[in-house]
Write a protein that holds these residues in place. Structure first.
Motif, mmCIF file in Angstrom:
data_model
loop_
_atom_site.group_PDB
_atom_site.id
_atom_site.type_symbol
_atom_site.label_atom_id
_atom_site.label_comp_id
_atom_site.label_asym_id
_atom_site.label_seq_id
_atom_site.Cartn_x
_atom_site.Cartn_y
_atom_site.Cartn_z
ATOM 1 N N ARG A 1 -2.066 8.717 5.988
ATOM 2 C CA ARG A 1 -3.337 8.796 5.253
ATOM 3 C C ARG A 1 -3.955 7.441 4.948
ATOM 4 N N ILE A 2 -3.098 6.408 4.834
ATOM 5 C CA ILE A 2 -3.645 5.122 4.398
ATOM 6 C C ILE A 2 -3.558 4.053 5.481
ATOM 7 N N PRO B 1 -5.577 4.990 9.174
ATOM 8 C CA PRO B 1 -7.043 4.823 9.124
ATOM 9 C C PRO B 1 -7.469 3.358 9.056
ATOM 10 N N ASN B 2 -6.629 2.519 8.457
ATOM 11 C CA ASN B 2 -6.978 1.108 8.376
ATOM 12 C C ASN B 2 -6.678 0.350 9.666
ATOM 13 N N LEU C 1 0.841 -1.202 0.000
ATOM 14 C CA LEU C 1 0.000 0.000 0.000
ATOM 15 C C LEU C 1 0.875 1.250 0.000
#
Lengths: 336, 271
Positions: free
Chosen positions: B179-180, B183-184, B162
């Motif tokens: 950002r990625i 949040p996950n 990712l």
């Protein structure tokens, strides 16, 4: 110099020499496939071009510029991964817009570009959905849209279809090729599936243990494999030793190994009289359906070869029956 | 073969009764005026009134919450940064991180508290401060919960790929992580945090040893009230139990909601 130029690329992972002096050029607008078995170095070369791996030796040029030591974000390259790598916390719109937002384009431009791109890949109605709400094929098309919306100089596809079921894969092969030609994007495609390479490519580079075994158009590679590895990998060639070739045809083999494609062997219940061909007689040892053809195993003088026949012609050739065959001499390929 | 469906159900019932009965009796006891015979003599809310009218009670509950939240932030940040570094730059570090994070499982909290006290007491205004010491002891105590929750969450996503995908789109590694990846990880962070909070919230021994009377929590209030009538202490225990249950309930409800949503989405995608 080609649009993309790899010059004497070497890559080591510890003691493992993964890429052994690769020299390769890709022309603008071409779709080039790096084909080979797992672990042959094709994905590593792609990752070196993307900047995700550093080359140990050699240089990479893109559009005349040396990009060997640039970071991924400085290279102006788009990439689609095998596992899609969509950002799970973002909708389709946000995924496709991600790179454009980093470029700090204004909102209206981003929205227009995202919508145009989703229209091209046929996913306009999925714009507000999350990746988990999409099928594998849809996710891969979003990944493709996310890569090409950036208008990259080159698009890299790292086995993008290998996690997708067979039928969908065939449709996506055609779709990716259509989009690539429509947008005229220089594309490098990595796969271990020779059929996929045949369908999609302008040029195929066949990899074997970190080296390029053979390069050429799909037709040239398929019809004229130079080495035993290429013949084995690219088709379903009968590969015979000189002794086996002699036992089969009565002629002396001009190389250590000779390759014959199954579909060039003509079969008949009655003797054949094909000019400039090796003629012989054998027994059908077995028959297996392979898509639109039947693959017969023919035993002749202690050698077994495979020959393909279209289904409607295959009715009268049953196991155990005598069969006459003809192989045109030009279709017997001497391997290096 | 015909299966006996009653046996598992009966086993579950017996175990449930065994587990719930003490709490049930405690709950009933907190409402009785007195209990001399088989049945209680009468019921009252007086003990709850007394608990809530004690001006120290609600602040002590709040103190419990505060001393839970700060270590969760500190431990969480440390684990996230350590795992990020190991995943992105040196995956071999992960086994070391795991070993370090699991050590507190083998150390009893009391031993840890006494060791920290012996080591840092009187060592300047910061490290020697009892509340600072308590905060860091809790950081260590909750490390296994925080690590396991975050690690499990990270395993469910392909962090490296990712981040690579984001880098190719022009993002920096840190930007991509924020950002990625984060949040996950939110559901994992949340669940770990709530589990850790429950652990700290119900602790008595460590806080008594390290902070003494400097940081009065509900657990300490309970200890101090040990000479009061049993119904009074039962009421405090029940209130604390309900507060912990509420925290855990929120965690499980969020997890179930996320699971159900993911299940529905994947079902819809298949259709």
């Amino acid at each position: 110099m080609s649009y993309i130029q790899f010059e004497n690329i070497h890559k080591y992972f510890g003691a493992a020499h993964v890429l052994k002096g690769i020299n390769l050029g890709v022309e603008y607008g071409e779709l080039v496939t790096l084909l080979g078995p797992s672990g042959c170095g094709k994905s590593t070369l792609l990752r070196c071009l993307a900047g995700l791996e550093q080359v140990s030796e050699g240089k990479i040029f893109l559009d005349g510029k040396d990009i060997t030591n640039l970071t991924p974000k400085q290279r102006d390259i788009g990439m689609v991964f095998q596992q899609y790598s969509l950002f799970p916390n973002m909708t389709v719109r946000q995924n496709v817009a991600f790179g454009l937002q980093i470029q700090k384009l204004d909102k209206a431009t981003i929205e227009n570009k995202v919508k145009d791109m989703l229209e091209i890949v046929g996913l306009s109605d999925k714009i507000n959905q999350y990746p988990r709400q999409l099928s594998g094929g849809q996710q891969q098309r979003v990944a493709l849209a996310r890569a090409i919306v950036m208008d990259p100089k080159v698009l890299l596809l790292d086995e993008p279809l290998s996690a997708i079921d067979a039928l969908l894969r065939k449709n996506l092969q055609i779709e990716i090729r259509r989009i690539q030609q429509e947008l005229n994007i220089t594309t490098i495609f990595v796969t271990h599936d020779q059929d996929e390479a045949m369908v999609m490519s302008d040029t195929i580079h066949l990899f074997n243990v970190g080296q390029i075994e053979q390069s050429g158009t799909p037709t040239a590679i398929y019809t004229h494999p130079r080495t035993r590895f290429a013949a084995n990998f690219i088709g379903n060639y009968n590969i015979l030793t000189a002794g086996e070739f002699h036992a089969l045809t009565g002629a002396k083999g001009e190389a250590e190994h000779i390759a014959i494609r199954p579909e060039v062997i003509a079969l008949s219940r009655s003797p054949l009289n094909t000019p400039n061909a090796y003629l012989g007689k054998g027994i059908i040892a077995g028959s297996v359906p392979h898509g639109n053809v039947v693959r017969h195993s023919i035993a002749c003088n202690g050698v077994t070869i495979h020959a393909d026949q279209l289904f409607d012609e295959a009715v009268d050739l049953q196991k155990g029956c005598e069969v006459f065959f003809a192989i045109e001499k030009e279709n017997c390929l001497c391997l290096e | 073969m015909k299966q006996n469906r009653w046996l598992p159900a009966l086993t579950i019932l017996v175990v449930s009764i065994f587990l719930i009965l003490p709490l049930l009796i405690l709950g009933i006891y907190s409402f009785v005026t007195s209990w001399d015979g088989i049945a209680p003599n009468g019921y009252t809310l007086d003990f709850y009134k007394q608990v809530f009218s004690d001006p120290r009670f609600l602040p002590s509950l709040m103190r419990g919450l505060v001393i839970s939240i700060i270590p969760i932030f500190l431990s969480g940040a440390a684990v996230i940064l350590a795992l990020y570094t190991s995943i992105m730059y040196n995956p071999r570090l992960e086994s070391i991180i795991q070993s370090i994070c699991m050590i507190p499982h083998t150390l009893k909290g009391v031993i840890l508290a006494i060791s920290v006290l012996g080591l840092y007491a009187g060592k300047g205004p910061v490290l020697g401060n009892r509340i600072v010491m308590l905060t860091f002891v809790y950081c260590i105590v909750i490390l296994p919960f925080i690590y396991q929750g975050i690690r499990n969450n990270l395993r469910a996503i392909n962090v490296q790929q990712l981040i690579e995908a984001a880098e190719i789109l022009g993002a920096g590694k840190l930007y991509a992580f924020v950002r990625i990846i984060i949040p996950n990880m939110l559901s994992g962070i949340l669940i770990s945090s709530l589990l850790a909070m429950s652990t700290i919230f119900t602790d008595f021994a460590i806080i008594k040893i390290v902070a003494g009377s400097k940081w009065l929590t509900a657990q300490q209030l309970l200890y101090n009230a040990r000479n009061n009538p049993g119904q009074y202490t039962s009421a405090i225990v029940l209130i604390m139990f309900l507060a912990t249950l509420l925290i855990s309930g929120v965690a499980f409800a969020m997890q179930n909601r996320a699971d159900r949503r993911a299940e529905q989405d994947s079902k819809a995608a298949k259709e």
